[in-house]
Scaffold this motif. Structure first.
Motif, PDB file in Angstrom:
ATOM      1  N   CYS A  62     -47.425 -30.270  -3.996  1.00 16.03           N
ATOM      2  CA  CYS A  62     -46.388 -31.319  -4.000  1.00 16.03           C
ATOM      3  C   CYS A  62     -45.864 -31.616  -5.397  1.00 16.03           C
ATOM      4  CB  CYS A  62     -46.941 -32.589  -3.361  1.00 16.03           C
ATOM      5  SG  CYS A  62     -47.460 -32.277  -1.670  1.00 16.03           S
ATOM      6  N   ALA A  70     -44.269 -38.215   0.765  1.00 12.68           N
ATOM      7  CA  ALA A  70     -45.476 -37.875   1.528  1.00 12.68           C
ATOM      8  C   ALA A  70     -45.684 -38.854   2.671  1.00 12.68           C
ATOM      9  CB  ALA A  70     -46.693 -37.898   0.620  1.00 12.68           C
ATOM     10  N   ASN A  71     -45.290 -40.084   2.433  1.00 11.39           N
ATOM     11  CA  ASN A  71     -45.489 -41.136   3.414  1.00 11.39           C
ATOM     12  C   ASN A  71     -44.610 -42.305   2.960  1.00 11.39           C
ATOM     13  OD1 ASN A  71     -46.531 -43.462   4.778  1.00 11.39           O
ATOM     14  ND2 ASN A  71     -48.403 -42.321   5.204  1.00 11.39           N
ATOM     15  N   HIS A  95     -41.972 -37.938  -4.653  1.00 13.92           N
ATOM     16  CA  HIS A  95     -42.374 -37.001  -3.611  1.00 13.92           C
ATOM     17  C   HIS A  95     -42.508 -37.780  -2.301  1.00 13.92           C
ATOM     18  CE1 HIS A  95     -44.288 -33.917  -1.396  1.00 13.92           C
ATOM     19  NE2 HIS A  95     -45.370 -34.631  -1.206  1.00 13.92           N
ATOM     20  N   ARG A 120     -44.867 -45.310   3.426  1.00 11.85           N
ATOM     21  CA  ARG A 120     -45.657 -46.462   2.954  1.00 11.85           C
ATOM     22  C   ARG A 120     -46.020 -46.314   1.476  1.00 11.85           C
ATOM     23  NH1 ARG A 120     -50.703 -47.164   5.738  1.00 11.85           N
ATOM     24  NH2 ARG A 120     -50.581 -45.020   6.426  1.00 11.85           N
ATOM     25  N   ARG A 159     -53.845 -33.444  13.824  1.00  9.04           N
ATOM     26  CA  ARG A 159     -52.648 -34.281  14.033  1.00  9.04           C
ATOM     27  C   ARG A 159     -52.215 -35.099  12.826  1.00  9.04           C
ATOM     28  NH1 ARG A 159     -54.826 -39.084  18.120  1.00  9.04           N
ATOM     29  NH2 ARG A 159     -56.534 -39.740  16.778  1.00  9.04           N
ATOM     30  N   THR A 215     -50.483 -37.830  20.005  1.00  6.14           N
ATOM     31  CA  THR A 215     -49.858 -38.729  19.044  1.00  6.14           C
ATOM     32  C   THR A 215     -48.686 -39.409  19.742  1.00  6.14           C
ATOM     33  OG1 THR A 215     -49.017 -38.905  16.778  1.00  6.14           O
ATOM     34  CG2 THR A 215     -48.281 -36.987  18.031  1.00  6.14           C
ATOM     35  N   ARG A 243     -47.001 -45.379  10.786  1.00  2.00           N
ATOM     36  CA  ARG A 243     -47.943 -44.963   9.736  1.00  2.00           C
ATOM     37  C   ARG A 243     -47.312 -44.082   8.661  1.00  2.00           C
ATOM     38  NH1 ARG A 243     -51.136 -48.576   9.558  1.00  2.00           N
ATOM     39  NH2 ARG A 243     -52.589 -47.336   8.326  1.00  2.00           N
ATOM     40  N   ASN A 282     -42.425 -34.222   4.941  1.00  2.00           N
ATOM     41  CA  ASN A 282     -42.997 -33.889   3.627  1.00  2.00           C
ATOM     42  C   ASN A 282     -42.919 -32.372   3.449  1.00  2.00           C
ATOM     43  OD1 ASN A 282     -44.756 -33.209   1.549  1.00  2.00           O
ATOM     44  ND2 ASN A 282     -46.406 -34.550   2.246  1.00  2.00           N
ATOM     45  N   GLY A 320     -56.475 -37.576   4.664  1.00  2.00           N
ATOM     46  CA  GLY A 320     -55.273 -38.381   4.427  1.00  2.00           C
ATOM     47  C   GLY A 320     -55.539 -39.695   3.721  1.00  2.00           C
ATOM     48  N   ASN A 321     -56.575 -40.391   4.166  1.00  2.00           N
ATOM     49  CA  ASN A 321     -56.911 -41.689   3.599  1.00  2.00           C
ATOM     50  C   ASN A 321     -57.243 -41.612   2.117  1.00  2.00           C
ATOM     51  OD1 ASN A 321     -57.891 -44.494   4.313  1.00  2.00           O
ATOM     52  ND2 ASN A 321     -57.597 -43.488   6.292  1.00  2.00           N
TER      53      ASN A 321
HETATM   54  O1  UT7 Z   1     -48.041 -34.531   0.221  1.00  2.00           O
HETATM   55  C1  UT7 Z   1     -49.285 -34.415  -0.344  1.00  2.00           C
HETATM   56  C2  UT7 Z   1     -49.985 -35.689  -0.444  1.00  2.00           C
HETATM   57  N1  UT7 Z   1     -50.238 -36.232   0.849  1.00  2.00           N
HETATM   58  C3  UT7 Z   1     -50.213 -37.540   1.049  1.00  2.00           C
HETATM   59  O2  UT7 Z   1     -49.929 -38.266   0.130  1.00  2.00           O
HETATM   60  C4  UT7 Z   1     -50.613 -38.039   2.400  1.00  2.00           C
HETATM   61  C5  UT7 Z   1     -51.352 -39.330   2.266  1.00  2.00           C
HETATM   62  N2  UT7 Z   1     -51.948 -39.793   3.503  1.00  2.00           N
HETATM   63  C6  UT7 Z   1     -51.196 -40.290   4.526  1.00  2.00           C
HETATM   64  O3  UT7 Z   1     -49.992 -40.268   4.498  1.00  2.00           O
HETATM   65  C7  UT7 Z   1     -51.924 -40.917   5.687  1.00  2.00           C
HETATM   66  O4  UT7 Z   1     -53.287 -41.011   5.348  1.00  2.00           O
HETATM   67  C8  UT7 Z   1     -51.770 -40.152   7.027  1.00  2.00           C
HETATM   68  C9  UT7 Z   1     -50.366 -40.296   7.547  1.00  2.00           C
HETATM   69  C10 UT7 Z   1     -52.104 -38.696   6.842  1.00  2.00           C
HETATM   70  C11 UT7 Z   1     -52.717 -40.765   8.058  1.00  2.00           C
HETATM   71  O5  UT7 Z   1     -52.423 -42.152   8.219  1.00  2.00           O
HETATM   72  P1  UT7 Z   1     -53.560 -43.245   8.096  1.00  2.00           P
HETATM   73  O6  UT7 Z   1     -52.903 -44.539   8.326  1.00  2.00           O
HETATM   74  O7  UT7 Z   1     -54.270 -43.049   6.778  1.00  2.00           O
HETATM   75  O8  UT7 Z   1     -54.475 -42.920   9.294  1.00  2.00           O
HETATM   76  P2  UT7 Z   1     -56.049 -42.591   9.300  1.00  2.00           P
HETATM   77  O9  UT7 Z   1     -56.268 -41.197   8.868  1.00  2.00           O
HETATM   78  O10 UT7 Z   1     -56.789 -43.677   8.583  1.00  2.00           O
HETATM   79  O11 UT7 Z   1     -56.356 -42.723  10.815  1.00  2.00           O
HETATM   80  C12 UT7 Z   1     -56.259 -43.986  11.516  1.00  2.00           C
HETATM   81  C13 UT7 Z   1     -56.411 -43.716  12.993  1.00  2.00           C
HETATM   82  C14 UT7 Z   1     -57.582 -42.849  13.343  1.00  2.00           C
HETATM   83  O12 UT7 Z   1     -58.097 -43.247  14.578  1.00  2.00           O
HETATM   84  P3  UT7 Z   1     -59.395 -44.185  14.686  1.00  2.00           P
HETATM   85  O13 UT7 Z   1     -60.491 -43.424  13.987  1.00  2.00           O
HETATM   86  O14 UT7 Z   1     -59.044 -45.451  13.990  1.00  2.00           O
HETATM   87  O15 UT7 Z   1     -59.600 -44.322  16.132  1.00  2.00           O
HETATM   88  C15 UT7 Z   1     -56.963 -41.470  13.476  1.00  2.00           C
HETATM   89  O16 UT7 Z   1     -57.692 -40.615  14.332  1.00  2.00           O
HETATM   90  O17 UT7 Z   1     -55.225 -43.023  13.442  1.00  2.00           O
HETATM   91  C16 UT7 Z   1     -55.626 -41.811  14.102  1.00  2.00           C
HETATM   92  N3  UT7 Z   1     -54.610 -40.809  13.854  1.00  2.00           N
HETATM   93  C17 UT7 Z   1     -53.559 -40.628  14.664  1.00  2.00           C
HETATM   94  N4  UT7 Z   1     -53.198 -41.245  15.809  1.00  2.00           N
HETATM   95  C18 UT7 Z   1     -52.068 -40.833  16.405  1.00  2.00           C
HETATM   96  C19 UT7 Z   1     -54.509 -39.941  12.821  1.00  2.00           C
HETATM   97  N5  UT7 Z   1     -53.408 -39.188  12.950  1.00  2.00           N
HETATM   98  C20 UT7 Z   1     -52.807 -39.599  14.098  1.00  2.00           C
HETATM   99  C21 UT7 Z   1     -51.633 -39.211  14.776  1.00  2.00           C
HETATM  100  N6  UT7 Z   1     -51.308 -39.835  15.904  1.00  2.00           N
HETATM  101  N7  UT7 Z   1     -50.827 -38.219  14.296  1.00  2.00           N
END
Ligand code: UT7
Length: 332
Positions: free
Chosen positions: A114, A261-262, A259, A264, A155, A29, A37, A289, A224-225
């Motif tokens: 949460c 969490a993110n 809360h 964004r 990650r 990462t 993000r 978080n 996450g998505n």
């Molecule tokens: O507290 C309880 C409730 N939780 C939440 O509300 C969390 C909600 N979700 C999120 O905050 C976000 O979905 C995350 C922060 C967990 C992930 O961010 P995202 O922008 O949704 O990323 P993604 O899962 O769509 O992944 C996009 C890309 C992927 O790579 P490819 O497939 O496009 O090549 C992931 O493998 O980012 C990659 N990725 C990372 N890259 C670098 C995922 N995690 C990481 C990381 N570092 N830590």
């Protein structure tokens, strides 16, 4: 009938600060990805042998008691929100009750992730409204970092979750006084496997085995998505529900504490509600978080920074594992 009012808030986070650069050494990462993000720059993780859910929550509770001007012996009941108790059983409320020397008062655990603190606040509010208790200690505390898969596979969760504790003292006041106006609780178990920690589950012959450990089923798993997409919708619904119930307009909110969490997600909600920056409190940048601890930590920090004043209309909202989501509207 009585009403309940938050008399004081407190918090504690472990001393160890973990930067994004430190995480980049454990998994694939980067500081840039995490900030872009999630908005997180650093978070606090516990030190084994030093921090426990109980001792962190004790520190947070003592701060809340002092700020409320309430003595430990005046507390009638504890509601403790955590999904990471120090022991698998029983819950953490009893451990805190013992540590604070609170005699034989009741201690209840709430396991709603949460949304846990808002569920706990709602339970405490009902006990006060019915006249059963006069002063209740409501806690949210977690050690989440030990549930994280700190390899590339985990990650997306490992970079957001963190540890800490927050507490609030809820006291009975007359109904014409400021206090909690309403709480709103929701759940949708259909999505349980989108964010969960499967083991050590009880519905198997042996709860812990080498095979289970190697399968990684003890780690927190999050889609996450999917969680993100549901969160933005449910946050808006439950905030609107709180406003409608009390016939307030979104523009009347003095401070929104959601809360964390993110960043964004928080920014999306802020935009939808058309709230200026000064009416929204975020601390995810340096706290991450912390699941059930997030809202009481944020409330405590906001109060310390003079962002909450007597008479302010405060809106609290949370979304997380379960799925569960909740809100509370209160006059400080
Ligand atoms: O507290 C309880 C409730 N939780 C939440 O509300 C969390 C909600 N979700 C999120 O905050 C976000 O979905 C995350 C922060 C967990 C992930 O961010 P995202 O922008 O949704 O990323 P993604 O899962 O769509 O992944 C996009 C890309 C992927 O790579 P490819 O497939 O496009 O090549 C992931 O493998 O980012 C990659 N990725 C990372 N890259 C670098 C995922 N995690 C990481 C990381 N570092 N830590």
């Amino acid at each position: 009938m009585k009403k309940s009012r938050i008399l004081g808030v407190g918090h504690y986070v472990p001393e160890r600060t973990v930067t994004n650069d430190e995480l980049s050494q454990l998994m694939n990462t980067s500081n840039e990805w995490i900030i872009e993000r999630t908005g997180i720059e650093s978070r606090n993780w516990f030190t084994p042998g030093v921090d426990t859910v109980t001792n962190m929550s004790k520190k947070a509770s003592e701060m809340a008691l002092e700020r409320a001007g309430v003595k430990a012996e005046e507390i009638d009941f504890i509601v403790f929100a955590t999904i990471s108790p120090d022991y698998f059983m029983p819950g953490n409320g009893v451990l805190l009750q013992h540590e604070l020397g609170m005699g034989t008062i009741g201690a209840l655990d709430v396991r709603n992730a949460c949304s846990g603190f808002l569920y706990a606040l709602s339970v405490a509010d009902q006990f006060i409204k019915t006249g059963m208790y006069k002063k209740i200690l409501v806690v949210g505390a977690e050690i989440q970092s030990s549930a994280l898969d700190k390899s590339d596979e985990g990650r997306s969760s490992s970079v957001i979750f963190a540890d800490g504790a927050g507490a609030a003292i809820l006291g009975a006041v007359e109904t014409d006084q400021p206090g909690i106006l309403s709480t709103h609780l929701h759940a949708q178990g259909k999505y349980v496997e989108e964010l969960y920690c499967k083991d050590p589950g009880s519905s198997r012959e042996v709860r812990i085995s080498q095979e289970l450990v190697e399968s990684g089923s003890f780690f927190l798993k999050m889609n996450g998505n999917m969680v993100f997409k549901h969160a933005v919708v449910r946050f808006m619904e439950v905030i609107q529900e709180a406003l409608d119930t009390n016939r307030y307009d979104k523009s009347e909110i003095d401070l929104l504490v959601t809360h964390q969490a993110n960043l964004r997600i928080s920014q999306y909600i802020q935009k939808q509600l058309n709230l200026p920056d000064k009416k929204v409190f975020n601390n995810i940048m340096n706290k991450g978080n912390t699941t059930a601890a997030t809202i009481p930590i944020a409330l405590s920090e906001a109060w310390e920074q003079g962002k909450i004043k007597d008479g302010d209309l405060i809106c609290l909202a949370a979304f997380g594992a379960g799925f569960t989501w909740a809100s509370a509207l209160l006059r400080w």
